[in-house]
Design an enzyme around this catalytic site. Structure first.
Site, short mmCIF file in Angstrom:
data_model
loop_
_atom_site.label_atom_id
_atom_site.label_comp_id
_atom_site.label_asym_id
_atom_site.label_seq_id
_atom_site.Cartn_x
_atom_site.Cartn_y
_atom_site.Cartn_z
N ASP A 1 -2.31 10.66 -1.95
CA ASP A 1 -2.63 9.59 -2.89
C ASP A 1 -3.06 10.14 -4.24
OD1 ASP A 1 -3.09 8.58 -0.01
OD2 ASP A 1 -2.64 6.83 -1.25
N GLN B 1 -1.51 2.29 10.01
CA GLN B 1 -0.24 2.39 9.27
C GLN B 1 0.80 3.21 10.02
OE1 GLN B 1 -3.30 2.91 7.98
NE2 GLN B 1 -3.42 2.42 5.81
N ASN C 1 -5.63 12.36 0.81
CA ASN C 1 -4.68 11.54 1.57
C ASN C 1 -5.46 10.71 2.59
OD1 ASN C 1 -1.94 10.73 2.11
ND2 ASN C 1 -2.09 11.83 4.05
N LYS C 2 -4.74 9.91 3.32
CA LYS C 2 -5.34 8.99 4.30
C LYS C 2 -6.38 9.69 5.17
CE LYS C 2 -4.95 5.52 4.62
NZ LYS C 2 -5.98 4.63 3.98
N ARG D 1 0.86 -1.18 0.00
CA ARG D 1 0.00 0.00 0.00
C ARG D 1 0.90 1.23 0.00
NH1 ARG D 1 2.49 1.90 3.65
NH2 ARG D 1 0.95 3.54 3.76
N GLY D 2 0.26 2.40 -0.12
CA GLY D 2 1.04 3.63 -0.29
C GLY D 2 1.11 3.92 -1.79
N ALA D 3 0.76 5.15 -2.17
CA ALA D 3 0.57 5.44 -3.59
C ALA D 3 1.77 5.06 -4.49
CB ALA D 3 0.20 6.91 -3.76
N ARG E 1 -7.37 -0.52 -6.71
CA ARG E 1 -7.75 0.52 -5.72
C ARG E 1 -8.03 1.81 -6.50
NH1 ARG E 1 -4.25 1.11 -0.38
NH2 ARG E 1 -6.18 2.01 0.40
O1 MRU Z 1 -4.43 3.18 2.32
P1 MRU Z 1 -2.95 3.37 2.15
O2 MRU Z 1 -2.15 2.81 3.28
O3 MRU Z 1 -2.47 2.91 0.80
O4 MRU Z 1 -2.77 4.94 2.20
C1 MRU Z 1 -1.48 5.49 2.10
C2 MRU Z 1 -1.45 6.95 2.30
O5 MRU Z 1 -2.47 7.58 2.44
C3 MRU Z 1 -0.14 7.63 2.18
O6 MRU Z 1 -0.11 8.72 3.01
C4 MRU Z 1 0.00 8.04 0.72
O7 MRU Z 1 0.05 6.92 -0.12
C5 MRU Z 1 1.11 8.90 0.36
S1 MRU Z 1 2.69 8.53 0.98
C6 MRU Z 1 3.58 7.63 -0.03
#
Ligand code: MRU
Length: 350
Positions: A235, A194, A245-246, A44-46, A87
């Site tokens: 993201d 996370q 973002n999250k 996970r993470g963009a 996703r």
């Molecule tokens: O749901 P996730 O864990 O994929 O969400 C990740 C985030 O929101 C990060 O902050 C985002 O991808 C940017 S950081 C590389």
């Protein structure tokens, strides 16, 4: 170790669901399983999702039994459609898949074997570039951090959310390696934790002092003068500077502004979607309510209690102090300057 890589004809990744208790590597030899791993948040993470999708598309090319290029392109289009559905919010996923598809379509590649090799080389290039981009963002972003600062951070934006190094956590890593004495407050980041599980694991390895805080505590720390700067990832960032973002990021940004604390998303240009005029157009993933009712299988409430689980929120650009990119730090007006950052002309006189 990289979060995701090509290993012996397979896509290898760290299973992030198991951290911080166990470091487990998983290998995939079917692109459909790579897509499922993205959906299930094994990775996970963009930017990490983008790199996984890039290798997943290369894997699809090697799986494809076609003997001619046109047949192969049809197979790859199907693989791309499946991969893009894994996703919805992180635009790096669509960006990486399209980048790999455009390599496959190149006129100078005529045989399936040529396409396979070129796609693998492109996926590898994308992954290598991600690390270099993060290090550049780290250098720019670290100019915002002063010796003695306390940084508030949300979710995981580190090596695990990218191929290596990290975005916002990459800035923190760079500042630390520059010898700045910093302290990090890590939002635990409900419901998937996370921040508590992954960011803390990374900071502990790096020897960066931190405290995990309940998400609800962030406002208290900001109002009582215990935070100097807020750093987050993104993201998807729209053309006007609205930042998805999250979930929980929006609340942080509003409280940061209320308390005069700078709020900086750290965003590679691959996460900027200039096709979207504002954050209202960003698709927000809603995940299973079970993640709220029973995080990691631990039931907090009976499973028939209704719950909602949006995975991201949008922070309107008026709450954003600046956006750190690999091409420099972008300040308002974002609608003009973000485009310049994407084009790489941010610092050129106009
Ligand atoms: O749901 P996730 O864990 O994929 O969400 C990740 C985030 O929101 C990060 O902050 C985002 O991808 C940017 S950081 C590389």
């Amino acid at each position: 170790m990289r979060t995701v890589e090509w290993h012996d004809g397979r896509v290898r990744m760290i299973d992030q669901r198991k951290l911080p208790w166990e470091l487990v590597l998983v290998d995939y030899d079917d692109y459909r399983d790579v897509a499922q791993a993205i959906t299930d948040m094994v990775i996970r993470g963009a930017p990490a999702i983008g790199a996984a999708a890039g290798f997943g598309m290369a894997l699809a090319a090697f799986q494809c039994p076609a003997n001619d290029k046109q047949e192969m392109l049809r197979y790859l289009e199907e693989a791309a459609a499946l991969m893009k559905k894994a996703r919805p919010t992180a635009v790096n996923l669509m960006w990486a898949v399209d980048r790999l598809l455009s390599v496959a379509a190149r006129d100078d590649l005529s045989t399936p074997d040529e396409v396979r090799e070129a796609m693998l080389a492109e996926a590898q290039k994308l992954a290598d570039e991600d690390v270099a981009i993060n290090k550049r963002m780290g250098e720019y972003g670290a100019t915002l951090i002063k010796d003695g600062d306390t940084i508030l951070h949300h979710c995981n934006t580190g090596a695990l959310a990218t191929v290596d190094w990290g975005t916002a956590l990459g800035v923190i890593r760079t500042a630390h390696r520059q010898g700045k004495r910093i302290h990090v407050l890590l939002d635990e980041t409900r419901p998937r934790l996370q921040g508590a599980r992954l960011s803390a694991w990374e900071l502990k390895q790096e020897g960066i002092p931190f405290d995990i805080i309940a998400d609800n505590a962030a406002g208290h720390f900001m109002r009582t003068g215990q935070v100097n700067i807020v750093l987050v990832g993104s993201d998807r960032t729209a053309a006007n500077g609205d930042v998805a973002n999250k979930i929980g990021t929006y609340k942080l940004a509003v409280v940061a502004k209320e308390n005069g604390i700078p709020f900086y998303p750290v965003v590679p240009t691959s996460t900027i979607d200039l096709n979207l005029a504002s954050g209202d157009e960003i698709p927000i993933e809603e995940r299973s309510p079970d993640e709220v009712r029973a995080p990691f299988g631990y039931a907090i409430v009976p499973d028939d209690y209704p719950a909602r689980n949006p995975a991201f929120d949008v922070t309107p650009h008026r709450y954003v102090t600046g956006i750190v990119t690999e091409n420099g730090i972008v300040y308002p007006p974002f609608d003009i300057n973000l485009r310049r950052a994407v084009e790489g002309t941010l610092h050129e006189p106009r």
